[in-house]
Design a protein around this motif. Sequence first.
Motif, PDB file in Angstrom:
ATOM      1  N   PRO A  83       0.811  -1.247  -0.159  1.00 35.23           N
ATOM      2  CA  PRO A  83       0.009  -0.093   0.104  1.00 35.23           C
ATOM      3  C   PRO A  83       0.829   1.204  -0.074  1.00 35.23           C
ATOM      4  O   PRO A  83       0.601   2.589  -0.157  1.00 35.23           O
ATOM      5  N   SER A  84       2.342   1.136   0.151  1.00 34.47           N
ATOM      6  CA  SER A  84       3.048   2.430   0.028  1.00 34.47           C
ATOM      7  C   SER A  84       3.250   2.610  -1.580  1.00 34.47           C
ATOM      8  O   SER A  84       3.884   3.812  -1.738  1.00 34.47           O
ATOM      9  N   GLU A  85       2.781   1.905  -2.223  1.00 30.56           N
ATOM     10  CA  GLU A  85       2.769   1.853  -3.802  1.00 30.56           C
ATOM     11  C   GLU A  85       4.299   1.113  -4.113  1.00 30.56           C
ATOM     12  O   GLU A  85       4.601   1.542  -5.429  1.00 30.56           O
ATOM     13  N   ALA A  86       5.114   0.550  -3.445  1.00 30.17           N
ATOM     14  CA  ALA A  86       6.121  -0.178  -3.821  1.00 30.17           C
ATOM     15  C   ALA A  86       5.733  -1.500  -4.278  1.00 30.17           C
ATOM     16  O   ALA A  86       4.516  -2.141  -3.831  1.00 30.17           O
ATOM     17  N   TRP A  87       6.590  -2.179  -5.054  1.00 22.23           N
ATOM     18  CA  TRP A  87       6.266  -3.512  -5.495  1.00 22.23           C
ATOM     19  C   TRP A  87       7.504  -4.109  -5.828  1.00 22.23           C
ATOM     20  O   TRP A  87       8.620  -3.814  -5.746  1.00 22.23           O
ATOM     21  N   GLN A  88       7.472  -5.743  -6.161  1.00 20.25           N
ATOM     22  CA  GLN A  88       8.320  -6.479  -6.397  1.00 20.25           C
ATOM     23  C   GLN A  88       7.782  -7.790  -7.078  1.00 20.25           C
ATOM     24  O   GLN A  88       6.680  -8.286  -6.761  1.00 20.25           O
ATOM     25  N   ALA A  89       8.650  -8.396  -7.815  1.00 19.88           N
ATOM     26  CA  ALA A  89       8.181  -9.642  -8.464  1.00 19.88           C
ATOM     27  C   ALA A  89       9.458 -10.644  -8.373  1.00 19.88           C
ATOM     28  O   ALA A  89      10.499 -10.413  -8.531  1.00 19.88           O
ATOM     29  N   ALA A 106      12.099 -11.398 -10.656  1.00 20.41           N
ATOM     30  CA  ALA A 106      11.493 -11.654 -11.910  1.00 20.41           C
ATOM     31  C   ALA A 106      11.449 -10.177 -12.787  1.00 20.41           C
ATOM     32  O   ALA A 106      10.746  -9.675 -12.285  1.00 20.41           O
ATOM     33  N   TYR A 107      12.136 -10.216 -13.903  1.00 23.04           N
ATOM     34  CA  TYR A 107      12.035  -9.197 -14.651  1.00 23.04           C
ATOM     35  C   TYR A 107      11.191  -9.349 -15.771  1.00 23.04           C
ATOM     36  O   TYR A 107      11.095  -8.498 -16.700  1.00 23.04           O
ATOM     37  N   ASP A 108      10.585 -10.350 -16.106  1.00 24.23           N
ATOM     38  CA  ASP A 108       9.557 -10.861 -16.965  1.00 24.23           C
ATOM     39  C   ASP A 108       8.125 -10.329 -16.702  1.00 24.23           C
ATOM     40  O   ASP A 108       7.234 -10.811 -17.575  1.00 24.23           O
ATOM     41  N   ILE A 109       7.815  -9.543 -15.679  1.00 31.02           N
ATOM     42  CA  ILE A 109       6.485  -9.083 -15.210  1.00 31.02           C
ATOM     43  C   ILE A 109       6.911  -7.607 -14.999  1.00 31.02           C
ATOM     44  O   ILE A 109       7.734  -7.249 -14.128  1.00 31.02           O
ATOM     45  N   ASP A 110       5.938  -6.725 -15.798  1.00 29.38           N
ATOM     46  CA  ASP A 110       6.206  -5.385 -15.714  1.00 29.38           C
ATOM     47  C   ASP A 110       4.940  -4.706 -15.035  1.00 29.38           C
ATOM     48  O   ASP A 110       3.911  -5.057 -14.999  1.00 29.38           O
ATOM     49  N   GLY A 128       3.382  -9.994 -20.721  1.00 28.85           N
ATOM     50  CA  GLY A 128       3.709 -10.140 -21.934  1.00 28.85           C
ATOM     51  C   GLY A 128       5.000 -10.944 -22.060  1.00 28.85           C
ATOM     52  O   GLY A 128       4.826 -12.073 -22.731  1.00 28.85           O
ATOM     53  N   VAL A 129       6.101 -10.373 -21.305  1.00 30.23           N
ATOM     54  CA  VAL A 129       7.427 -11.017 -21.502  1.00 30.23           C
ATOM     55  C   VAL A 129       7.313 -12.636 -20.980  1.00 30.23           C
ATOM     56  O   VAL A 129       7.874 -13.320 -21.471  1.00 30.23           O
ATOM     57  N   PHE A 130       6.836 -12.605 -19.624  1.00 30.84           N
ATOM     58  CA  PHE A 130       6.661 -14.066 -18.997  1.00 30.84           C
ATOM     59  C   PHE A 130       5.871 -14.793 -19.996  1.00 30.84           C
ATOM     60  O   PHE A 130       6.160 -16.025 -20.078  1.00 30.84           O
ATOM     61  N   MET A 131       4.736 -14.590 -20.375  1.00 33.13           N
ATOM     62  CA  MET A 131       3.849 -15.650 -21.176  1.00 33.13           C
ATOM     63  C   MET A 131       4.606 -15.572 -22.677  1.00 33.13           C
ATOM     64  O   MET A 131       4.695 -16.852 -23.004  1.00 33.13           O
ATOM     65  N   ALA A 132       5.195 -14.826 -23.233  1.00 30.71           N
ATOM     66  CA  ALA A 132       5.832 -15.006 -24.478  1.00 30.71           C
ATOM     67  C   ALA A 132       7.244 -15.929 -24.174  1.00 30.71           C
ATOM     68  O   ALA A 132       7.304 -17.076 -25.018  1.00 30.71           O
ATOM     69  N   GLU A 133       7.896 -15.654 -23.215  1.00 32.53           N
ATOM     70  CA  GLU A 133       9.137 -16.803 -23.068  1.00 32.53           C
ATOM     71  C   GLU A 133       8.579 -17.962 -22.768  1.00 32.53           C
ATOM     72  O   GLU A 133       9.468 -18.780 -23.050  1.00 32.53           O
ATOM     73  N   HIS A 134       7.496 -18.176 -21.914  1.00 35.52           N
ATOM     74  CA  HIS A 134       7.388 -19.611 -21.915  1.00 35.52           C
ATOM     75  C   HIS A 134       6.143 -20.217 -22.759  1.00 35.52           C
ATOM     76  O   HIS A 134       5.712 -21.299 -22.465  1.00 35.52           O
ATOM     77  N   LYS A 135       5.981 -19.294 -23.844  1.00 28.24           N
ATOM     78  CA  LYS A 135       4.637 -19.689 -25.104  1.00 28.24           C
ATOM     79  C   LYS A 135       3.415 -20.257 -24.106  1.00 28.24           C
ATOM     80  O   LYS A 135       2.902 -21.159 -24.296  1.00 28.24           O
TER      81      LYS A 135
END
Length: 179
Positions: A83-89, A106-110, A128-135
Amino acid sequence: MASYELNAFDRRFQAISLVGAIEQQGPCGLNVGFWLRDPNQYMLWPEMVSENPRQDFLWENTCFEIFIGVQGEDYYREINLSPSEAWQAYQFEEYRYPEVMPPEVAYDIDLNHLKRTHYGLNVSLDLGVFMAEHKLKWSDMFLGLSAVLKTSQGDQYYAMQHSSPQADFHNKRDWLHLF
C-alpha cells in the motif's frame, strides 16, 4: 471479472474482511483489485513512496500478493504489492526454490499501474514477456491471491484458502483462479 473473499488464517479474526478481484485485460494484461473493510481501523499502513519502486521484503509490512502458476509446471511467480505503492516480482523454479533471501527478482513481469485507493489497492500488470518466454496462453495459468496484514491486533494472513497447517501462500493447492 472474478472475485474471491480472502480468508484469515486465524479463523477467530473476523474484524477485517478482504476481497480480491481478478480481470484479464487483452492478450497479456492483468488487473487485480483488493477491497479491504476495516471498521475498527486496526490496519497499520506503511508510509507512501513515490514512483512505484521495486523493493524487497515488502511482506514484513502490510503486503498484498499475487501468485502465478502454470498448469503442469513447477515454476511460478510471486508479485508483492505494498500500500506504500512499492512492488516487487520474484521467480521460483519450484516450491520456495531457490532458497535465497530475498528471492530471485523476476524481470519478465512489468508494472503498468499500482495505486492505493480508499478501499485498498489496485494494480495493473503486463505479463507479456513472461507469457511469450514460456509460450503461455491464459488457459495455461492459474492465480492465487493473498495478503499479510499488519494490524494493531497482530499480523493476519489472508488467502483464497488455507490448506496447510501454517499460513503458506506458496501452496499451489490454494491458488484457485483459473482463466
